[in-house]
Design a protein around this motif. Structure first.
Motif, PDB file in Angstrom:
ATOM      1  N   LEU A 126       0.816  -1.209   0.000  1.00  0.00           N
ATOM      2  CA  LEU A 126       0.000   0.000   0.000  1.00  0.00           C
ATOM      3  C   LEU A 126       0.852   1.263   0.000  1.00  0.00           C
ATOM      4  O   LEU A 126       0.315   2.373  -0.026  1.00  0.00           O
ATOM      5  N   PHE A 129      -0.037   4.510  -2.014  1.00  0.00           N
ATOM      6  CA  PHE A 129      -1.481   4.567  -2.260  1.00  0.00           C
ATOM      7  C   PHE A 129      -1.992   5.981  -1.981  1.00  0.00           C
ATOM      8  O   PHE A 129      -1.679   6.584  -0.955  1.00  0.00           O
ATOM      9  N   PRO A 136      -0.183  10.603  -1.633  1.00  0.00           N
ATOM     10  CA  PRO A 136       0.275   9.221  -1.470  1.00  0.00           C
ATOM     11  C   PRO A 136       0.843   9.011  -0.067  1.00  0.00           C
ATOM     12  O   PRO A 136       1.541   9.874   0.465  1.00  0.00           O
TER      13      PRO A 136
END
Length: 347
Positions: A126, A129, A136
């Protein structure tokens, strides 16, 4: 589910905060609604809000080392209603901790501990992400540090009295070593190991609050890093192998002096408050946990009438069946911490 400052959270037994109602109101209300719908229980304590540790229905052992990830670069208006569901997609969470400010915003980082290493490894995917457009997040393996360094100690400080004092001030000490300081001339540095990262983090919070002196010396408390750890061990070791906090060795004269200082801390705090016209401290203590080995955990709250905020938290004391009652021992240990926070000269 109790509400605290608009966020769905149950007030913990120690160090609880009431988050401001006015900051980020809409997202706090969304968090409260999500918590009611899901039955998720959040506990706020010591500047963070926690889910699990263990989660409901947990019957297994503690997760192995390497099961936790660090989450950084979080937008400060995000809460668990958006974070926990995301990190649950890769595995079962054992614990989730979101660091909080007093305004009720998050501090930009959190920790997710899974029930196993495999899930933690999946969570690292992740990294990058976009939790919000253009935001992010960072996800990486948590180092789960368990060691602190206390630098600036005088050459006269001995290991056994220091060990006992740290056990009075903090919970979870497992061992201690003393070395000549690589950073300060004619000073010592202590390498202190704790039973877990959580215990070490709480100890660091206690030890760095206010103007802290040990034995009259100003100290610096930091996490032990790999390179500094190597510097300690490359220096001439001035003491033998670390001794356990639970060892039943006889006390030296230095131990007795430390215990004497702790036992008089409450009287000394009252004197200091009187001299500063703060009013007499009012203590509320409650024993919330008893260990088979004689350690007692107390929740406390202390109100000093003319000080702007109350003090509250958790503390461990050792039951020794002396003439001093356990609550009085707890009050003295708490008073010793408050003296540090208030910046009072050491006894």
């Amino acid at each position: 589910m109790a509400r605290a400052g608009g966020a769905a959270a149950e007030a913990g037994a120690g160090g609880e905060q009431a988050w401001s109602e006015e900051v980020n109101r809409a997202n706090k209300e969304a968090l409260s609604a999500w918590a009611r719908e899901t039955g998720i229980r959040l506990v706020q304590v010591n500047g963070q809000r926690k889910f699990g540790g263990p989660p409901p229905g947990w019957t297994g052992t503690l997760p192995p080392e390497g099961s936790e990830v660090f989450i950084g670069r979080l937008p400060q208006d995000l809460y668990e209603n958006q974070l926990i569901p995301l990190f649950q997609t890769v595995g079962r969470l054992y614990e989730f901790r979101l660091m909080m400010t007093f305004s009720g915003l998050n501090r930009g980082f959190a920790y997710a501990k899974y029930t196993n290493r495999r899930s933690a490894q999946k969570a690292i995917a992740l990294n990058g992400f976009e939790i919000q457009p253009g935001h992010p997040i960072v996800v990486c393996r948590s180092t789960e540090k368990c060691e602190l360094s206390i630098d600036g100690l005088a050459p006269s400080v001995k290991k056994r009295p220091l060990l006992q004092l740290l056990c009075e001030l903090t919970a979870g000490v497992t061992s201690i070593s003393l070395y000549p300081s690589p950073f300060q001339k004619d000073r010592q540095v202590a390498e202190v190991k704790y039973v877990s990262h959580w215990a070490a983090a709480m100890a660091k919070k206690v030890l760095v609050e206010g103007t802290l002196c040990l034995y009259g010396d100003q100290i610096k408390v930091k996490w032990v890093k790999r390179n500094t750890k190597q510097e300690f061990h490359n220096s001439v070791q001035a003491f033998p192998e670390p001794s356990s906090c639970s060892a039943k060795d006889s006390r030296s004269q230095g131990d007795h002096q430390v215990s004497l200082a702790v036992s008089h801390a409450l009287k000394y705090l009252n004197v200091q408050c009187e001299e500063r016209r703060l009013g007499s401290p009012v203590f509320l203590t409650k024993c919330i946990q008893r260990k088979p080995d004689g350690w007692l955990q107390y929740w406390y709250q202390v109100v000093i009438p003319n000080y702007p905020t109350p003090f509250s938290g958790l503390i461990w004391i050792k039951q020794d069946h002396s003439v001093v009652e356990d609550h009085e021992k707890a009050k003295n240990a708490i008073a010793l911490q408050l003296l540090k926070v208030l910046g009072c000269p050491m006894m």
